[in-house]
Enzyme design. Structure first.
Site, mmCIF file in Angstrom:
data_model
loop_
_atom_site.group_PDB
_atom_site.id
_atom_site.type_symbol
_atom_site.label_atom_id
_atom_site.label_comp_id
_atom_site.label_asym_id
_atom_site.label_seq_id
_atom_site.Cartn_x
_atom_site.Cartn_y
_atom_site.Cartn_z
ATOM 1 N N GLU A 44 0.828 -1.205 0.000
ATOM 2 C CA GLU A 44 0.000 0.000 0.000
ATOM 3 C C GLU A 44 0.865 1.259 0.000
ATOM 4 O O GLU A 44 1.842 1.362 0.735
ATOM 5 C CB GLU A 44 -0.889 -0.004 1.252
ATOM 6 N N LYS A 117 -10.454 2.840 -1.455
ATOM 7 C CA LYS A 117 -10.528 2.138 -0.172
ATOM 8 C C LYS A 117 -11.840 2.461 0.544
ATOM 9 O O LYS A 117 -12.181 3.631 0.758
ATOM 10 C CB LYS A 117 -9.325 2.553 0.672
ATOM 11 N N CYS A 154 -5.638 -2.632 2.714
ATOM 12 C CA CYS A 154 -5.268 -2.601 4.130
ATOM 13 C C CYS A 154 -6.465 -2.794 5.054
ATOM 14 O O CYS A 154 -6.935 -3.911 5.221
ATOM 15 C CB CYS A 154 -4.480 -1.336 4.443
#
Length: 292
Positions: A44, A117, A154
């Site tokens: 990431e 995200k 993540c």
């Protein structure tokens, strides 16, 4: 002839120089491709240090529109050159909005689109809500040259709903680029094993291989003498049973890869009946803010 897919993860330390970080990542991509990898996952936000440790407005200058991002401009052509699929993690700017995003480059170098995200953390050392809006793309699954790939970023990796949504959309492998390590508010807290086990659980309950790519190394915090974040690496590939088939330690830099049989997995997924026996008529509470 069985359809197979070779998945790879990159693990590296990163510094302040974006050009050097991209060059380091490109070198590891070449190494993975030379070993036969077809889908290669960097960590990431590999463009620089993990800057979300504190709230500093200077970092907004490091965001770009996703089609113009320097990481995308450098690595999408590399995907085409090597004939590999690259999920490219970036800090994205869209007008006045900022996202933690991922651009999927197919094996011909074409850009397949962007995922933003969905779950944005906010805690000591991981103050992402200051920088990023919650994603507005929904969960994405890309039909790449080598297979259907779902990617979370993540904090997404801790949520079983995200994994299930991607597999319901047809994903044949799940990938999670990550930046995670020490917890500044509690030096005794080590989440490396739970981090792995959460994703291994997604593999089992969806009968699907999972890849986690994390950064490693110590990143000091400017202005905080002795302070910093130590990322714990531990990148891995696990199979549909959740068993680790390739893994790196906490401090290694390099690549790992493993090959899976997609036809076997499709048959095995059907045989287990996890999707046949679902009861979405009973799951209404999952889409409510809180129980009534």
């Amino acid at each position: 002839m069985a359809r197979t897919l070779t998945l790879a993860a990159i693990q590296s330390a990163y510094g302040d120089d974006m050009t050097a970080n991209v060059a380091r990542t490109a070198a590891l991509i070449r190494e993975a491709a030379a070993a036969g990898a077809q889908v290669i996952l960097p960590p990431e936000l590999f463009q620089g240090p993990y800057f979300c440790v504190a709230q500093e407005e200077r970092w907004f200058a490091h965001a770009y529109p996703w089609r113009e991002h320097p990481c995308v401009a450098a690595l999408a052509p590399l995907a085409g050159e090597l004939g590999v699929v690259l999920p490219i993690s970036i800090f994205e700017r869209e007008g006045p909005h900022y996202f933690n995003s991922l651009v999927m480059a197919d094996a011909d170098g074409s850009l397949m689109g962007v995922y933003r995200k969905s779950h944005i953390p906010d805690g000591p050392g991981y103050q992402e809500k200051y920088y990023f809006r919650p994603g507005d793309t929904g969960f994405r699954v890309w039909r790449t040259r080598f297979g259907r790939i779902g990617v979370g970023i993540c904090w997404d990796q801790w949520f079983p709903e995200a994994a299930r949504a991607m597999v319901l959309a047809g994903a044949e492998a799940l990938l999670y680029p990550t930046a995670i390590g020490s917890e500044p508010h509690d030096p005794t807290l080590d989440t490396a094993e739970p981090w792995r086990r959460a994703m291994q659980g997604h593999a089992v309950s969806n009968v699907i291989p999972v890849v986690g790519a994390n950064r490693t190394g110590f990143e000091p915090w400017p202005g905080y003498p002795g302070g910093g974040q130590r990322f714990y690496g531990s990148s891995f590939v696990c199979d549909h049973r959740g068993d680790l088939v390739a893994a790196l330690g906490r401090d290694n830099e390099g690549v790992i890869a493993a090959t899976v049989d997609l036809d076997f997995l499709a048959a095995h997924r059907a045989a287990w009946g996890f999707f046949r026996d679902r009861r979405p008529d009973l799951y209404g509470s999952l889409s409510q803010g809180r129980p009534t």
